[in-house]
Structures are given as structure tokens and as C-alpha cells.
Design an enzyme around this catalytic site. Structure first.
Site, mmCIF file in Angstrom:
data_model
loop_
_atom_site.group_PDB
_atom_site.id
_atom_site.type_symbol
_atom_site.label_atom_id
_atom_site.label_comp_id
_atom_site.label_asym_id
_atom_site.label_seq_id
_atom_site.Cartn_x
_atom_site.Cartn_y
_atom_site.Cartn_z
ATOM 1 C CE LYS A 140 -1.976 -9.390 21.249
ATOM 2 N NZ LYS A 140 -3.391 -9.808 21.377
ATOM 3 C CG ASP B 35 -3.507 -12.252 23.830
ATOM 4 O OD1 ASP B 35 -3.503 -12.847 24.927
ATOM 5 O OD2 ASP B 35 -3.693 -11.025 23.708
ATOM 6 C CE LYS C 45 -5.821 -10.835 26.872
ATOM 7 N NZ LYS C 45 -5.951 -10.690 25.390
ATOM 8 C CG ASP D 222 -13.580 -23.490 31.052
ATOM 9 O OD1 ASP D 222 -14.173 -24.070 31.989
ATOM 10 O OD2 ASP D 222 -14.106 -23.261 29.957
ATOM 11 C CB THR E 154 -12.058 -26.891 30.011
ATOM 12 O OG1 THR E 154 -13.163 -27.719 30.362
ATOM 13 C CG2 THR E 154 -12.360 -26.161 28.719
ATOM 14 C CB THR F 284 -2.323 -3.073 29.753
ATOM 15 O OG1 THR F 284 -2.901 -3.532 28.520
ATOM 16 C CG2 THR F 284 -1.094 -3.893 30.070
ATOM 17 N N GLY G 36 -0.548 -3.020 18.777
ATOM 18 C CA GLY G 36 -1.594 -3.259 17.790
ATOM 19 C C GLY G 36 -1.934 -2.013 17.008
ATOM 20 N NE ARG G 37 -6.279 -0.379 20.064
ATOM 21 C CZ ARG G 37 -6.950 -0.228 21.199
ATOM 22 N NH1 ARG G 37 -8.165 0.271 21.176
ATOM 23 N NH2 ARG G 37 -6.400 -0.578 22.352
HETATM 24 O O1 LIG Z 1 -3.182 -6.947 29.472
HETATM 25 C C1 LIG Z 1 -3.321 -7.060 28.242
HETATM 26 C C2 LIG Z 1 -3.300 -8.280 27.593
HETATM 27 C C3 LIG Z 1 -3.420 -8.327 26.232
HETATM 28 N N1 LIG Z 1 -3.590 -7.199 25.506
HETATM 29 C C4 LIG Z 1 -3.698 -7.337 24.041
HETATM 30 O O2 LIG Z 1 -2.626 -6.625 23.419
HETATM 31 C C5 LIG Z 1 -3.077 -5.924 22.275
HETATM 32 C C6 LIG Z 1 -2.846 -4.458 22.462
HETATM 33 O O3 LIG Z 1 -3.352 -3.766 21.341
HETATM 34 P P1 LIG Z 1 -3.223 -2.175 21.189
HETATM 35 O O4 LIG Z 1 -4.015 -1.905 19.940
HETATM 36 O O5 LIG Z 1 -1.753 -1.882 21.033
HETATM 37 O O6 LIG Z 1 -3.809 -1.534 22.398
HETATM 38 C C7 LIG Z 1 -4.549 -6.297 22.084
HETATM 39 O O7 LIG Z 1 -4.603 -7.370 21.172
HETATM 40 C C8 LIG Z 1 -4.992 -6.779 23.463
HETATM 41 O O8 LIG Z 1 -5.973 -7.788 23.390
HETATM 42 C C9 LIG Z 1 -3.623 -5.986 26.137
HETATM 43 O O9 LIG Z 1 -3.774 -4.925 25.512
HETATM 44 N N2 LIG Z 1 -3.475 -5.949 27.499
#
Ligand SMILES: O=c1ccn([C@@H]2O[C@H](COP(=O)(O)O)[C@@H](O)[C@H]2O)c(=O)[nH]1
Length: 232
Positions: free
Chosen positions: A38, A65, A67, A70, A74, A119, A209-210
Site C-alpha cells: 500500500k 491509499d 483517500k 473533492d 475533480t 480506524t 504498516g508499523r
Molecule cells: O481507516 C483507515 C484507513 C487507512 N489506514 C491506513 O492504514 C495504514 C495503517 O498503518 P499502521 O502502521 O498499521 O497503523 C496507514 O497507512 C493508514 O493511513 C488506517 O490506518 N485506517
């Protein structure tokens, strides 16, 4: 919906990194432990869209991603402009006008996902932003609107996967960030489940992600997450 046959496709690794060199190094380190990546704001604004094309050429799946939200024209033209990057998924916010415009601009194999409620939000955050509904009701309402408009999938917490699946049916996708292996730092995420709990709740893909990007051994964490979710 194309059935998922490779269990690795269930994990989407969020490349929230400073630049393309760092992202490429992480993808190389993870190797064949992950198949889906992503690209969000941080990398997207620093060469990430061209990098998405590079990943697609390497046979990896990508999720933009962005998001988008607009005025309709656009959004429609923005979706059209990214349709040829070879990405599998693109996000827009789940506002009816925005979702209708995205569906008009969508083409090829690109699937448009609607972000219902971030989230990192709980009920107090939703109230502070001016919403009268609790998060669970807002997610369900937006999922129903997304279905009626013809959106391909929903981004929500895995906590809402049951009602969302009821609202959107079996064909549309449920993609869930807010995923943490047991014991991992939550950071700013508030509506959280583990990969195994999310899979049991009926999601299609998790976004992580992290816990991976910050790990000493990102490949091992990615492999463990895929294993925790079980068979495809
Ligand atoms: O509701 C949402 C929509 C997108 N995200 C994205 O997902 C990852 C989550 O990263 P972590 O490091 O695992 O927390 C991040 O890129 C957000 O922009 C989300 O968390 N919640």
C-alpha cells in the site's frame, strides 16, 4: 470477486516510509513473504505513484491509499488519471457524491474502495467531528450507500466486518487497517483486532504498516501475519 488463492495476498503491507529508496529496500528485504503493498500520503507525495508502477512491473500488487474527497468532477478525473498505474485498489472517502464520481472515473482492473470511518476514530472522535451516529452505525450506513452506488469494497475496522458483510454481500471486498499482532503497540489506532481475529471475522485483506516497517525482521513479521490468518 476474484477468489484469493495465495494466502500472502491477504496481507497488504503499508509502505509508510520517507522515500522510494527506503520503500524499495523494505520490499526487497521482505522478498517473497508479501505480495501486496500500500502506498499512502507519505510515499505517494514523494515519488510513490511512479514506484507503484515499478512494483506492478515486478508482479507485485499495489493499493493506492489516496483517500480522494473533492467535488465530483475533480474526483472523477483524479480516479481516471491513476487508472493506468497498474494498481489493484484505490481509496476514496465514503461520501455519496465522491463515491459516484469515483465509479464514473474507474476503468480497467482498478477497484475503488470506500473508507467508511478511519480506524483511528472512536465514538468520541466521531462526535467531535460533528457526526450524530456512533461509529458502528456510521460504518454500516456508509457501507450500504457504497453498495448501492457500485463501489468495489469497503475500508473499515475488522470489528465491523460482520455488519459490513451483511450490508455489502459476498462479492465486494472488506479491507481492514487497524490490525496489530498480539502485544504490538497500537499507536494511534483505536478500533483494532489481531490478524487471526480479523480473518475469523470475515475480512478479505488486512493492512499492516508499523508492526512490519518498524520491525527488526520485517520478513519474519510478514510471514507470521500471513500464517496467523491461515489458508487462503
Ligand atoms: O481507516 C483507515 C484507513 C487507512 N489506514 C491506513 O492504514 C495504514 C495503517 O498503518 P499502521 O502502521 O498499521 O497503523 C496507514 O497507512 C493508514 O493511513 C488506517 O490506518 N485506517
Amino acid at each position: 470477486m476474484t477468489p484469493i488463492t495465495d494466502p500472502r495476498d491477504r496481507l497488504i503491507v503499508a509502505l509508510d516510509l520517507a522515500d522510494v529508496d527506503a520503500a524499495r529496500a523494505l520490499v526487497d528485504r521482505i522478498g517473497d513473504a508479501a505480495t501486496f503493498y500500500k502506498i499512502g500520503y507519505q510515499l505517494g507525495y514523494n515519488g510513490g505513484l511512479a514506484f507503484a508502477r515499478e512494483l506492478a512491473k515486478r508482479g507485485l500488487k499495489t493499493f493506492l491509499d489516496l483517500k480522494l474527497h473533492d467535488i465530483g468532477n475533480t474526483v472523477e478525473e483524479g480516479v481516471r488519471a491513476v487508472s493506468d498505474l497498474g494498481a489493484s485498489f484505490l481509496t476514496v472517502h465514503a461520501y455519496p457524491q465522491t463515491m459516484r464520481a469515483a465509479v464514473r472515473g474507474r476503468s480497467g482492473n482498478l477497484k475503488v474502495l470506500a473508507v467508511t470511518v478511519l480506524t483511528s476514530y472512536d465514538d468520541a472522535d466521531a462526535a467531535e467531528a460533528g457526526y450524530a451516529l456512533p461509529v458502528s452505525a456510521l460504518v454500516a450506513k456508509r457501507a450500504g450507500q457504497a453498495r448501492d452506488i457500485g463501489i468495489d469494497g469497503i475500508v473499515c475496522s475488522a470489528l465491523e466486518a460482520g455488519p459490513v458483510r451483511t450490508a455489502i454481500g459476498p462479492e465486494r471486498l472488506i479491507v481492514t487497517p487497524g490490525i496489530r499482532p498480539a502485544g504490538a503497540e497500537l499507536g494511534d489506532q483505536k478500533r483494532v483486532l489481531t490478524p487471526g481475529q480479523a480473518r475469523a471475522a470475515g475480512i478479505d485483506h488486512v493492512v499492516v504498516g508499523r508492526p512490519i516497517t518498524g520491525a527488526a525482521d520485517p520478513r519474519a513479521v510478514a510471514r507470521a501475519i500471513v500464517a496467523e490468518m491461515g489458508e487462503a
